[in-house]
Design an enzyme around this catalytic site. Structure first.
Site, PDB file in Angstrom:
ATOM      1  N   GLY A 131      37.565 -17.332  60.918  1.00  0.00           N
ATOM      2  CA  GLY A 131      36.656 -17.204  59.784  1.00  0.00           C
ATOM      3  C   GLY A 131      35.716 -16.030  60.019  1.00  0.00           C
ATOM      4  O   GLY A 131      35.454 -15.662  61.167  1.00  0.00           O
ATOM      5  N   GLN A 163      28.387 -10.755  58.960  1.00  0.00           N
ATOM      6  CA  GLN A 163      28.785 -10.423  60.330  1.00  0.00           C
ATOM      7  C   GLN A 163      29.265  -8.982  60.469  1.00  0.00           C
ATOM      8  O   GLN A 163      29.351  -8.456  61.573  1.00  0.00           O
ATOM      9  CB  GLN A 163      29.885 -11.377  60.814  1.00  0.00           C
ATOM     10  CG  GLN A 163      29.410 -12.799  61.020  1.00  0.00           C
ATOM     11  CD  GLN A 163      30.546 -13.681  61.488  1.00  0.00           C
ATOM     12  OE1 GLN A 163      31.278 -14.222  60.683  1.00  0.00           O
ATOM     13  NE2 GLN A 163      30.700 -13.818  62.793  1.00  0.00           N
ATOM     14  N   CYS A 207      32.151 -18.230  67.874  1.00  0.00           N
ATOM     15  CA  CYS A 207      31.806 -17.316  66.779  1.00  0.00           C
ATOM     16  C   CYS A 207      32.008 -15.887  67.261  1.00  0.00           C
ATOM     17  O   CYS A 207      31.610 -15.549  68.375  1.00  0.00           O
ATOM     18  CB  CYS A 207      30.347 -17.548  66.382  1.00  0.00           C
ATOM     19  SG  CYS A 207      29.776 -16.457  65.070  1.00  0.00           S
ATOM     20  N   LEU A 208      32.603 -15.056  66.418  1.00  0.00           N
ATOM     21  CA  LEU A 208      32.828 -13.652  66.802  1.00  0.00           C
ATOM     22  C   LEU A 208      31.502 -12.917  67.021  1.00  0.00           C
ATOM     23  O   LEU A 208      31.479 -11.903  67.706  1.00  0.00           O
ATOM     24  CB  LEU A 208      33.673 -12.934  65.745  1.00  0.00           C
ATOM     25  CG  LEU A 208      35.110 -13.453  65.579  1.00  0.00           C
ATOM     26  CD1 LEU A 208      35.826 -12.715  64.456  1.00  0.00           C
ATOM     27  CD2 LEU A 208      35.900 -13.334  66.882  1.00  0.00           C
ATOM     28  N   HIS A 223      30.656 -23.571  58.960  1.00  0.00           N
ATOM     29  CA  HIS A 223      30.174 -22.557  59.909  1.00  0.00           C
ATOM     30  C   HIS A 223      29.939 -21.226  59.182  1.00  0.00           C
ATOM     31  O   HIS A 223      28.897 -20.590  59.367  1.00  0.00           O
ATOM     32  CB  HIS A 223      31.228 -22.407  61.028  1.00  0.00           C
ATOM     33  CG  HIS A 223      30.971 -21.321  62.014  1.00  0.00           C
ATOM     34  ND1 HIS A 223      30.799 -21.566  63.360  1.00  0.00           N
ATOM     35  CD2 HIS A 223      30.866 -19.971  61.879  1.00  0.00           C
ATOM     36  CE1 HIS A 223      30.597 -20.406  63.990  1.00  0.00           C
ATOM     37  NE2 HIS A 223      30.641 -19.433  63.115  1.00  0.00           N
ATOM     38  N   GLU A 224      30.883 -20.837  58.329  1.00  0.00           N
ATOM     39  CA  GLU A 224      30.767 -19.540  57.634  1.00  0.00           C
ATOM     40  C   GLU A 224      29.651 -19.573  56.589  1.00  0.00           C
ATOM     41  O   GLU A 224      28.930 -18.586  56.421  1.00  0.00           O
ATOM     42  CB  GLU A 224      32.097 -19.156  56.979  1.00  0.00           C
ATOM     43  CG  GLU A 224      33.269 -18.972  57.941  1.00  0.00           C
ATOM     44  CD  GLU A 224      32.953 -18.147  59.170  1.00  0.00           C
ATOM     45  OE1 GLU A 224      32.146 -17.204  59.072  1.00  0.00           O
ATOM     46  OE2 GLU A 224      33.497 -18.452  60.246  1.00  0.00           O
ATOM     47  N   HIS A 269      26.359 -18.903  58.084  1.00  0.00           N
ATOM     48  CA  HIS A 269      26.092 -17.470  58.303  1.00  0.00           C
ATOM     49  C   HIS A 269      25.381 -16.846  57.100  1.00  0.00           C
ATOM     50  O   HIS A 269      24.512 -15.995  57.252  1.00  0.00           O
ATOM     51  CB  HIS A 269      27.403 -16.704  58.512  1.00  0.00           C
ATOM     52  CG  HIS A 269      27.909 -16.700  59.928  1.00  0.00           C
ATOM     53  ND1 HIS A 269      27.189 -16.166  60.972  1.00  0.00           N
ATOM     54  CD2 HIS A 269      29.069 -17.135  60.469  1.00  0.00           C
ATOM     55  CE1 HIS A 269      27.898 -16.296  62.098  1.00  0.00           C
ATOM     56  NE2 HIS A 269      29.043 -16.883  61.826  1.00  0.00           N
TER      57      HIS A 269
HETATM   58 NI    NI Z   1      30.555 -17.349  63.161  1.00  0.00          NI
END
Ligand code: NI
Length: 168
Positions: free
Chosen positions: A46, A51, A96-97, A138-139, A142
């Protein structure tokens, strides 16, 4: 398609709230494809627009497989996503990236009802469960400037931030 740069903790941009998308156009569709490509390149499931430094409410998700092990890949490109209903709760390990090297258990709703616009600007509504539900929650976090580590206990959060600060 282009690979975009992923912002990482403690970049202050990641704490900002994102604005709703007002126009679903070709430029946005190209950007969503770039996001997806960037996510695959980094082996993520995701990615939120914030991000890669763009403060708009758009996310891409592809969990690659569902909980029953089906390998049918389903890409979700969600614009202005909202959670209409939540059911149950489940603890699941997340990463998470934007927070590389950290994996922690977070409590999320088990099942959610989602409303969003798709890449053609059409309203969609669906029920998500399991990993897909967790990933979408989660997304969406963000988009409100919330990282998964912000959902941990204060003690755990302090420990992780100390570790991350040493790395940066
Ligand atoms: Ni993330």
């Amino acid at each position: 398609m282009a690979i975009l740069e992923i912002l990482t903790y403690p970049n202050p941009i990641l704490k900002k709230a994102c604005a709703p998308v007002t126009d679903v156009n070709d430029e946005l569709r190209k950007f969503l494809d770039d996001m997806l490509e960037t996510m695959y390149q980094n082996a993520g499931i995701g990615l939120a627009a914030i991000q890669v430094g763009r403060l708009i409410r758009a996310i891409v998700v592809d969990i690659r497989e569902d909980e029953r092990g089906s390998s049918e890949s389903k890409v979700h490109k969600l614009i202005n996503p909202e959670i209409l209903e939540k059911e149950g709760s489940k603890k699941c390990e997340e990463g998470c990236l934007s927070v590389p090297g950290v994996r922690e258990e977070v409590i999320r709703a088990e099942k959610i009802k989602v409303r969003a616009l798709n890449e053609n600007g059409k309203k969609v509504e669906f029920i998500a469960e399991g990993l897909l539900a967790i990933c979408i929650q989660h997304e969406i976090d963000h988009l409100d400037g919330i990282l998964f580590v912000d959902r941990l206990s204060k003690l755990r959060r302090t420990m992780i931030k100390k570790k991350l600060n040493k790395l940066t």
